[in-house]
Design an enzyme around this catalytic site. Structure first.
Site, PDB file in Angstrom:
ATOM      1  N   GLY A  53      58.104  33.070 -15.340  1.00 46.14           N
ATOM      2  CA  GLY A  53      57.985  34.414 -14.774  1.00 46.14           C
ATOM      3  C   GLY A  53      59.329  35.099 -14.812  1.00 46.14           C
ATOM      4  O   GLY A  53      60.363  34.428 -14.929  1.00 46.14           O
ATOM      5  N   CYS A  80      59.818  26.453 -16.639  1.00 45.04           N
ATOM      6  CA  CYS A  80      60.861  27.456 -16.446  1.00 45.04           C
ATOM      7  C   CYS A  80      60.898  27.923 -14.981  1.00 45.04           C
ATOM      8  O   CYS A  80      61.281  27.168 -14.110  1.00 45.04           O
ATOM      9  CB  CYS A  80      60.642  28.595 -17.426  1.00 45.04           C
ATOM     10  N   TYR A  81      60.438  29.153 -14.687  1.00 40.09           N
ATOM     11  CA  TYR A  81      60.367  29.607 -13.294  1.00 40.09           C
ATOM     12  C   TYR A  81      59.545  28.611 -12.463  1.00 40.09           C
ATOM     13  O   TYR A  81      59.876  28.344 -11.303  1.00 40.09           O
ATOM     14  CB  TYR A  81      59.727  31.001 -13.253  1.00 40.09           C
ATOM     15  N   HIS A 168      60.410  26.334 -22.809  1.00 36.84           N
ATOM     16  CA  HIS A 168      58.998  26.745 -22.953  1.00 36.84           C
ATOM     17  C   HIS A 168      58.280  25.874 -23.989  1.00 36.84           C
ATOM     18  O   HIS A 168      58.475  26.069 -25.183  1.00 36.84           O
ATOM     19  CB  HIS A 168      58.920  28.218 -23.375  1.00 36.84           C
ATOM     20  N   GLU A 170      55.193  25.993 -24.724  1.00 41.61           N
ATOM     21  CA  GLU A 170      54.004  26.669 -25.272  1.00 41.61           C
ATOM     22  C   GLU A 170      54.301  27.481 -26.533  1.00 41.61           C
ATOM     23  O   GLU A 170      53.386  27.773 -27.293  1.00 41.61           O
ATOM     24  CB  GLU A 170      53.361  27.560 -24.196  1.00 41.61           C
ATOM     25  N   ASP A 226      37.358  42.428 -34.503  1.00 33.64           N
ATOM     26  CA  ASP A 226      37.382  42.377 -33.043  1.00 33.64           C
ATOM     27  C   ASP A 226      36.167  43.056 -32.419  1.00 33.64           C
ATOM     28  O   ASP A 226      35.506  42.487 -31.550  1.00 33.64           O
ATOM     29  CB  ASP A 226      38.669  43.015 -32.504  1.00 33.64           C
ATOM     30  N   LYS A 368      43.717  36.026 -32.390  1.00 32.63           N
ATOM     31  CA  LYS A 368      42.883  36.390 -33.537  1.00 32.63           C
ATOM     32  C   LYS A 368      42.105  35.207 -34.124  1.00 32.63           C
ATOM     33  O   LYS A 368      40.909  35.321 -34.384  1.00 32.63           O
ATOM     34  CB  LYS A 368      43.795  37.002 -34.619  1.00 32.63           C
TER      35      LYS A 368
END
Ligand code: XMP
Length: 512
Positions: A53, A80-81, A168, A170, A226, A368
């Site tokens: 965050g 992280c945060y 991170h 991710e 989409d 996507k």
């Protein structure tokens, strides 16, 4: 159902964490960071992830979780945060770093027996983005990995199954990140991995039904990936409560209107309002050569036609959109970022406000490739699901100068040859975009014994990850030759074909 709960502290990567968990075939829910522990307990999470965050844990209004989450007994991973929160709550210490650590770092695993690092190399690259730093470990914790700048890049309390990462895992710039998250989810939390896109559909159907109730929903169908996938999903959830509106702006490619009517009207039996407004668009574009004015006219005419078409639907309360997660991130206005402008036009931003409708965006947590997978699962044809991107203002941005019916006809025919040959050769699905552009210059040629004075077509074939940068594709000469021959022989009004060999930047993908 087994699930991981992610507490969202406002990181722009929260959805990316969720995506990684989905890749492990485990269901995950994202909840606001201050959700009461009792409510989280009701979800019976197999594990908790505290996201990153933008705040600083010691700032006066820093978002803090309910302290009860640390005693639920579920394993916890702070990122992280999230790590700094662990430290804050469990009596470690966090201080402002001497310098902000942003970008790549090298991780060295100090304790290979730590279950988070099973199968992870001893050293690997990680990605950092933080100002504050952990300076004292909370009680019972130990450091299990370090980076150049941090003694506490990864920490563990094995007994309590609590873990923290300063970097991170991710993002793609942390190549071992998937492994680390998979270790947390499977190894530490004990999740199996049976969750699939089928489950996503069931969940999304429930969510859509509870949001919409008995009301009517309208959706602007463009024929793109989409909106098509959103239509199929909403139809599954709502049946006849959904009406799709397809506006033919006269700037479509060959057979596009027919395909949409075929797939959605006849195959899925979706209520489809088909508005053929080609004449209106063409009339308004008469004499207009400035690209920005063209776009404006097309945008406002679209809204007008769309609004008129909704009168046929009765009293819709909801407008559905096929917004994806990257659209949300890109639409956060950043000064000078042209992406924001493209998206706002594409998603006809002003529409819901103007029409006083509430929004339904069932794809907004997906990326996507996940949307494509979902589309196939919902039974959409492969050609629709893997379609190349096509701009909202259509062929108008590929005709330089004035847009007229006869120029549209020429471009549409040339474009059809490009699509056919790209598909036949197998190149269509390998690259980002391939299309024809009609240039407003005419030059001399010979055809048989006759002199011609005809237009030039430029071929634009590019590869790209996200449309922000692009490279021209080195197609085989034979394929280029076939396309050129066919266009010149079959498309009346063209006597020359050129190849665009510019990259983006400095050129753009579309010519306009
Ligand atoms: P440019 O030409 O800016 O295009 O390099 C980047 C990507 O965006 C597409 N594009 C649009 N998409 N509405 C859209 O939905 C638009 O107005 C628009 N203009 C460009 C383009 O095709 C490429 O993929």
């Amino acid at each position: 159902m087994e699930q991981i709960v992610i507490l969202d502290f406002g990181s722009q990567y929260t959805q990316v964490i969720a995506r990684r968990i989905r890749e492990c075939k485990v269901y995950c829910a994202i909840v606001p960071c201050q959700t009461p522990a009792a409510e989280i307990a009701r979800l019976r999470p197999k594990g908790l992830i505290l996201s990153g965050g933008p705040a600083s844990v010691y700032a006066p209004r820093a978002p803090l979780p309910d302290a009860g989450i640390f005693t639920l007994g579920a394993p916890v991973l702070g990122i992280c945060y999230g790590l700094q929160l662990l430290a804050q709550f469990l009596e470690g210490k966090v201080e402002p770093g001497t310098k902000r650590e942003y970008g790549k770092g090298q991780l060295t695993v100090k304790d290979p027996a730590c279950p988070l690092f099973k199968g992870v190399p001893e050293t690997s690259q990680v990605w950092n983005s933080h100002g504050d730093q952990l300076t004292r470990l909370p009680k019972g914790f130990k450091a299990v990995a370090v980076t150049e700048n941090s003694r506490y890049a990864a920490v563990e309390h094995r007994g309590r199954k609590m873990y923290g990462l300063q970097f991170h895992p991710e993002v793609v710039h942390t190549p071992s990140g998937r492994e680390i998250l998979a270790n947390f989810v499977h190894g530490i939390c004990g999740c199996g991995g049976e969750w699939t896109m089928r489950h996503f559909i069931d969940q999304a159907v429930d969510d859509i039904r509870s949001q919409v109730g008995p009301e009517k929903v309208i959706l602007g169908l463009s024929g793109g990936v989409d909106s098509s996938v959103a239509a199929a999903l909403l139809h599954k959830a709502l049946g006849d409560q959904l009406t799709c509106i397809f506006v033919n702006n006269g700037l479509l490619r060959a057979r596009e209107a027919e395909t949409v009517q075929e797939v959605f009207g006849r195959h899925f039996k979706i209520h489809l309002v088909y508005e053929d407004a080609s004449r209106k668009f063409l009339q308004r574009l008469k004499g207009v050569t400035d690209p920005e004015r063209k776009r404006k006219i097309i945008g406002t005419t679209f809204i007008e036609v769309f609004q008129d078409a909704t009168h046929e639907v009765g009293q819709p309360q909801f407008l559905a959109q096929g917004t994806l997660y990257p659209d949300i991130i890109e639409s956060i206005p950043i000064a000078g970022n042209p992406a924001a402008k493209i998206k706002s036009h594409h998603n006809v931003g002003g529409l819901p406000k103007k029409m006083k409708l509430k929004l339904v965006e069932p794809l907004k947590c997906l990326f996507k490739d996940e949307v494509r997978q979902l589309g196939l699962e919902l039974g959409l044809p492969k050609e629709m699901v893997y379609r190349q991107p096509f701009p909202g203002p259509g062929l108008a941005v590929r005709i330089l100068g004035e847009v007229t019916a006869s120029r549209l006809e020429i471009l549409r025919n040339a474009d059809w040859v490009v699509i056919e040959e790209m598909k036949k050769s197998g190149w269509y699905y390998k690259i980002w975009q391939s299309f024809a552009v009609l240039l407003p210059v005419r030059s001399v040629g010979v055809m048989g014994d006759e002199r011609t004075y005809d237009y030039t077509i430029a071929l634009r074939v590019v590869d790209s990850q996200d449309g922000m940068t692009a490279d021209w594709v080195k197609l085989p000469y034979e394929l280029l030759e076939t396309m050129s021959n066919r266009i010149i022989n079959e498309v009346k009004g063209v006597n020359r074909v050129c190849l665009d060999i510019s990259s983006k930047p400095p050129a753009t993908i579309e010519w306009e």
